[in-house]
Design a protein around this motif. Structure first.
Motif, PDB file in Angstrom:
ATOM      1  N   GLU A  71       0.827  -1.219   0.000  1.00 46.62           N
ATOM      2  CA  GLU A  71       0.000   0.000   0.000  1.00 46.62           C
ATOM      3  C   GLU A  71       0.859   1.267   0.000  1.00 46.62           C
ATOM      4  O   GLU A  71       0.464   2.282  -0.570  1.00 46.62           O
ATOM      5  N   TYR A  72       2.005   1.204   0.674  1.00 49.99           N
ATOM      6  CA  TYR A  72       2.873   2.394   0.685  1.00 49.99           C
ATOM      7  C   TYR A  72       3.380   2.704  -0.716  1.00 49.99           C
ATOM      8  O   TYR A  72       3.431   3.859  -1.142  1.00 49.99           O
ATOM      9  N   VAL A  94       4.527   8.956 -14.741  1.00 42.62           N
ATOM     10  CA  VAL A  94       4.683   9.739 -13.517  1.00 42.62           C
ATOM     11  C   VAL A  94       3.916  11.059 -13.638  1.00 42.62           C
ATOM     12  O   VAL A  94       3.186  11.455 -12.724  1.00 42.62           O
ATOM     13  N   ASN A 127      -5.359   5.905 -14.316  1.00 41.47           N
ATOM     14  CA  ASN A 127      -4.048   6.449 -13.923  1.00 41.47           C
ATOM     15  C   ASN A 127      -2.947   5.403 -14.134  1.00 41.47           C
ATOM     16  O   ASN A 127      -1.860   5.530 -13.589  1.00 41.47           O
ATOM     17  N   MET A 156      -5.284   9.377  -6.855  1.00 46.03           N
ATOM     18  CA  MET A 156      -6.099   8.223  -6.484  1.00 46.03           C
ATOM     19  C   MET A 156      -6.149   8.051  -4.971  1.00 46.03           C
ATOM     20  O   MET A 156      -5.148   8.189  -4.275  1.00 46.03           O
ATOM     21  N   ARG A 213       0.137  10.458 -13.432  1.00 39.24           N
ATOM     22  CA  ARG A 213      -0.390  10.216 -12.083  1.00 39.24           C
ATOM     23  C   ARG A 213      -0.403  11.488 -11.239  1.00 39.24           C
ATOM     24  O   ARG A 213      -1.090  11.554 -10.232  1.00 39.24           O
ATOM     25  N   LYS A 214       0.395  12.475 -11.648  1.00 40.18           N
ATOM     26  CA  LYS A 214       0.294  13.776 -10.996  1.00 40.18           C
ATOM     27  C   LYS A 214      -1.038  14.430 -11.354  1.00 40.18           C
ATOM     28  O   LYS A 214      -1.659  15.092 -10.552  1.00 40.18           O
ATOM     29  N   LEU A 270       3.306   5.946  -5.653  1.00 40.22           N
ATOM     30  CA  LEU A 270       3.255   5.967  -7.117  1.00 40.22           C
ATOM     31  C   LEU A 270       2.042   6.754  -7.602  1.00 40.22           C
ATOM     32  O   LEU A 270       2.118   7.491  -8.583  1.00 40.22           O
ATOM     33  N   ALA A 271       0.913   6.609  -6.891  1.00 37.30           N
ATOM     34  CA  ALA A 271      -0.310   7.298  -7.304  1.00 37.30           C
ATOM     35  C   ALA A 271      -0.191   8.810  -7.151  1.00 37.30           C
ATOM     36  O   ALA A 271      -1.013   9.551  -7.665  1.00 37.30           O
ATOM     37  N   LEU A 272       0.811   9.273  -6.412  1.00 39.72           N
ATOM     38  CA  LEU A 272       1.018  10.714  -6.287  1.00 39.72           C
ATOM     39  C   LEU A 272       1.916  11.249  -7.406  1.00 39.72           C
ATOM     40  O   LEU A 272       2.316  12.413  -7.384  1.00 39.72           O
ATOM     41  N   GLY A 273       2.235  10.391  -8.358  1.00 35.59           N
ATOM     42  CA  GLY A 273       3.128  10.833  -9.433  1.00 35.59           C
ATOM     43  C   GLY A 273       4.567  10.904  -8.986  1.00 35.59           C
ATOM     44  O   GLY A 273       5.320  11.755  -9.417  1.00 35.59           O
ATOM     45  N   ILE A 274       4.921  10.010  -8.076  1.00 36.21           N
ATOM     46  CA  ILE A 274       6.300   9.920  -7.625  1.00 36.21           C
ATOM     47  C   ILE A 274       6.924   8.748  -8.375  1.00 36.21           C
ATOM     48  O   ILE A 274       6.309   7.691  -8.487  1.00 36.21           O
ATOM     49  N   SER A 275       8.144   8.930  -8.851  1.00 36.76           N
ATOM     50  CA  SER A 275       8.750   7.859  -9.634  1.00 36.76           C
ATOM     51  C   SER A 275       9.101   6.670  -8.744  1.00 36.76           C
ATOM     52  O   SER A 275       9.103   6.773  -7.520  1.00 36.76           O
ATOM     53  N   VAL A 280      -0.788  17.484  -4.454  1.00 33.56           N
ATOM     54  CA  VAL A 280       0.007  17.515  -5.688  1.00 33.56           C
ATOM     55  C   VAL A 280      -0.791  18.121  -6.846  1.00 33.56           C
ATOM     56  O   VAL A 280      -0.351  18.063  -7.994  1.00 33.56           O
ATOM     57  N   GLY A 295       4.499  14.547  -1.325  1.00 37.99           N
ATOM     58  CA  GLY A 295       4.381  14.724  -2.772  1.00 37.99           C
ATOM     59  C   GLY A 295       4.954  16.056  -3.243  1.00 37.99           C
ATOM     60  O   GLY A 295       5.868  16.089  -4.068  1.00 37.99           O
ATOM     61  N   MET A 309      -2.496   2.474 -13.016  1.00 37.01           N
ATOM     62  CA  MET A 309      -2.004   1.690 -11.884  1.00 37.01           C
ATOM     63  C   MET A 309      -1.925   0.222 -12.264  1.00 37.01           C
ATOM     64  O   MET A 309      -1.209  -0.555 -11.644  1.00 37.01           O
ATOM     65  N   LYS A 341      -8.480   1.102   1.422  1.00 31.57           N
ATOM     66  CA  LYS A 341      -8.059   1.158   2.821  1.00 31.57           C
ATOM     67  C   LYS A 341      -7.219   2.412   3.001  1.00 31.57           C
ATOM     68  O   LYS A 341      -6.344   2.660   2.184  1.00 31.57           O
ATOM     69  N   ALA A 371       0.514   4.050  -2.816  1.00 32.28           N
ATOM     70  CA  ALA A 371       0.154   5.414  -2.447  1.00 32.28           C
ATOM     71  C   ALA A 371       1.146   6.397  -3.033  1.00 32.28           C
ATOM     72  O   ALA A 371       0.770   7.443  -3.564  1.00 32.28           O
ATOM     73  N   ARG A 387      -3.577  14.447   0.958  1.00 33.22           N
ATOM     74  CA  ARG A 387      -2.276  14.135   0.374  1.00 33.22           C
ATOM     75  C   ARG A 387      -2.366  14.122  -1.152  1.00 33.22           C
ATOM     76  O   ARG A 387      -1.484  14.597  -1.851  1.00 33.22           O
ATOM     77  N   THR A 388      -3.480  13.564  -1.653  1.00 31.90           N
ATOM     78  CA  THR A 388      -3.684  13.523  -3.098  1.00 31.90           C
ATOM     79  C   THR A 388      -3.855  14.936  -3.659  1.00 31.90           C
ATOM     80  O   THR A 388      -3.271  15.289  -4.682  1.00 31.90           O
ATOM     81  N   ASN A 423      -4.276   4.541   3.537  1.00 31.83           N
ATOM     82  CA  ASN A 423      -2.883   4.064   3.510  1.00 31.83           C
ATOM     83  C   ASN A 423      -1.878   5.197   3.720  1.00 31.83           C
ATOM     84  O   ASN A 423      -1.030   5.436   2.880  1.00 31.83           O
ATOM     85  N   PRO A 424      -1.992   5.892   4.868  1.00 34.09           N
ATOM     86  CA  PRO A 424      -0.986   6.934   5.121  1.00 34.09           C
ATOM     87  C   PRO A 424       0.401   6.308   5.250  1.00 34.09           C
ATOM     88  O   PRO A 424       0.522   5.139   5.596  1.00 34.09           O
ATOM     89  N   ARG A 470      -8.547   1.876 -12.408  1.00 32.14           N
ATOM     90  CA  ARG A 470      -7.081   1.766 -12.364  1.00 32.14           C
ATOM     91  C   ARG A 470      -6.451   1.879 -13.759  1.00 32.14           C
ATOM     92  O   ARG A 470      -5.237   1.981 -13.877  1.00 32.14           O
ATOM     93  N   PHE A 523      -7.376   5.232  -2.099  1.00 27.80           N
ATOM     94  CA  PHE A 523      -7.586   3.786  -2.109  1.00 27.80           C
ATOM     95  C   PHE A 523      -8.640   3.340  -1.106  1.00 27.80           C
ATOM     96  O   PHE A 523      -9.106   4.102  -0.267  1.00 27.80           O
TER      97      PHE A 523
END
Lengths: 285, 258
Positions: free
Chosen positions: A164-165, B89, B59, B97, B92-93, A170-175, B171, B116, B61, B101, A168, B167-168, B103-104, B56, B99
């Motif tokens: 999940e980390y 990359v 973006n 997304m 996805r910016k 990657l979904a922020l557009g982090i490589s 960015v 981010g 995924m 659960k 999370a 957090r999403t 997921n911090p 999915r 999720f």
């Protein structure tokens, strides 16, 4: 006929307990034996002075320092290379022949006798690369010896980071690499530290590889560069107990040396446990 | 019904003949849909119908799954996101997304949000403003402003999920995908998230997958119904719930299966 469930449960439990107690018993016995015999040899002089009279008197200071240098040196070699290799294998490598070959090589390295590493170090570092018998050659050799352990435990630690980390991040557009560097690696540090604890004990205790690559029989001064020879506790112990000038006379020194070696390993482990706890606290896992 | 699917005003996402396989198993079959900008579009359907797989794709995924193979076209603002030269990359910016659960990351609340923007190069002195803004937008600031340096895991599940939304947003995406964001939350937390989502649509295009039909009915403008990898029906939410065109849609929303 057969035993009923309760009886077989009791018998299994008894055997399992016995096995666990036996192991613990041996460890405690060894500890007790070394501590009780070595205790009297320990003094400030023993810990801080050079050996005298062909090692039958005086201290083991250069051997203590040599062993600590070896731990530091081999960790400097093995940790970066091992962790980077583990990252490659867990995060980037595909299921193909190259990966398979690398995995096989690591397994074989892990099973290679340490004296073979010593011979390799002698041929490669001492002779071919011309480092001579030295701290550098011995650290490189010991580093290679523990790389498989570091890779395996780092791989496990990396795989234990919840997916999940990664998602999370990657979904922020982090490589992918940034994700590994900023999320995956920090979260796996406790596991990686645990793995290196195991190898520290190994480095401190190995004798054959350093015997061939740089440990001195008797050298009553500290190494002044990475190209110097050095004394180390396990080899010193071996010398005193087998080839020493007077085995009976140096017996207390032998126990004292063993005790110091044990204490160094325990102390380093203790520090590593603190490091691990610090990171766990920070991560709040 | 098909006509209604084709003519969405102001589409931001356009999907044409999307097929997706996991190994040999086809998970999406010829899905075509247009998703309008600055609105909430809900995807409903029974478990395994392909609705999560579908979002999915938006973006990319699914790229993370090795056995996954995709055919068809997905365009965002006219640009094919599976085309050559597309940087995943960057994509996805643009398409964030949230999720199922919460997921911090195992970091402080502050660092979770700052993560981010910091990597994307927002400089240090602007960072605090970005974090505060994101937390305010996620309606979390008032609850936690006095302890943003404490670990994210100290928050409740609902707060953690709003943290993930913040957090999403930090960015600055244009589209936010929600993959069953309330399925692990209690009703009160769910209500807060739903309210938040409805407020977010003025700034973002929202696509949400949900198991909960009432949720779709409450918060979405358009609803799509998926069954066995196919898009059965898509239209205005009211119409889908009050006057579905397909028998299977009606069966699902009236609770006859699912």
């Amino acid at each position: 006929m057969g035993l009923n469930a309760k009886t077989s449960e009791r018998i299994a439990f008894a055997f399992l307990t016995l096995a666990a107690l036996t192991v613990a018993g041996f460890v405690l016995f060894i500890l007790y034996y070394i501590v009780s015999n070595g205790y009297n040899a320990i003094s400030i002089e023993f810990l801080t002075e050079m050996p005298r009279k062909m090692m039958t008197e005086g201290g083991i200071y250069p051997a203590i320092v040599g062993t600590i240098y070896l731990i530091i040196g081999s960790m400097l070699v093995a940790l970066p290379m091992g962790i980077l290799a583990a990252i490659y294998l867990t995060e980037y490598a595909g299921q193909n022949r190259t990966t398979w070959a690398i995995e096989m090589a690591i397994n074989n390295l892990a099973g290679t006798p340490s004296v073979v590493f010593g011979l390799f170090g002698l041929a490669m570092f001492v002779k071919y690369l011309g480092f001579g018998p030295s701290l550098l050659s011995a650290s490189l050799t010991l580093g290679l010896l523990i790389i498989p352990v570091i890779i395996r435990s780092s791989e496990e630690a990396l795989l234990a980071v919840p997916p999940e980390y990664r998602e999370a991040s990657l979904a922020l557009g982090i490589s992918k690499w940034q994700t590994i560097r900023h999320v995956v690696l920090p979260a796996s540090i406790p596991g990686i530290v645990t793995g290196s604890i195991l190898s520290i004990g190994r480095v401190a205790g190995e004798t054959a590889p350093i015997l061939l690559t740089g440990a001195a029989y008797f050298l009553p001064r500290l190494p002044d560069s990475v190209y110097s020879q050095f004394m180390a506790l396990p080899y010193h112990l071996f010398v005193l107990a087998t080839a020493g000038t007077n085995i009976a006379q140096t017996r207390p020194l032998q126990y004292g040396t063993a005790l110091v070696l044990l204490m160094i390993v325990l102390a380093v482990n203790f520090v590593a446990v603190l490091v691990r706890r610090y990171y766990r606290q920070k991560l709040k896992i | 019904m098909t006509e209604a699917i084709q003519n969405v005003a102001n589409p931001q996402i356009e999907v044409k003949d999307l097929n997706l396989w996991y190994g040999d198993k086809q998970a999406l079959k010829n899905v075509s849909i247009q998703i309008p900008k600055n609105s909430v579009t809900a995807f409903i359907g029974p478990s395994g119908c392909g609705k999560s797989t579908f979002i999915r794709c938006l973006n990319r995924m699914n790229d993370l799954i090795k056995s996954c193979r995709i055919e068809g076209e997905v365009s965002i603002e006219g640009k094919d996101i599976y085309g050559p030269g597309v940087d995943v990359v960057d994509l996805r910016k643009q398409v964030g997304m949230v999720f199922q659960k919460p997921n911090p990351f195992p970091m402080s609340i502050y660092d979770n949000i700052a993560y981010g923007p910091r990597i994307h190069g927002v400089n240090k002195k602007d960072l605090e403003g970005v974090v505060e803004h994101a937390l305010r937008s996620a309606a979390l600031w008032d609850e936690i402003s006095d302890r943003i340096r404490s670990p994210a895991f100290s928050l409740s599940g609902g707060q953690q999920q709003r943290l993930c939304i913040a957090r999403t947003m930090a960015v600055k995406p244009e589209i936010i995908l929600f993959d069953e964001p309330c399925s692990a939350l209690d009703p009160i937390s769910t209500a807060k998230i739903e309210e938040l989502i409805m407020n977010l649509k003025k700034d973002y295009t929202i696509v949400i997958v949900t198991h909960n039909m009432q949720q779709a009915a409450r918060i979405s403008d358009h609803t799509a119904f998926f069954l066995m990898g196919e898009l059965i029906e898509f239209g205005k939410t009211r119409q889908i719930f009050e006057n579905p065109g397909e028998k299977s849609t009606e069966d699902y929303i009236t609770g006859r299966f699912g």
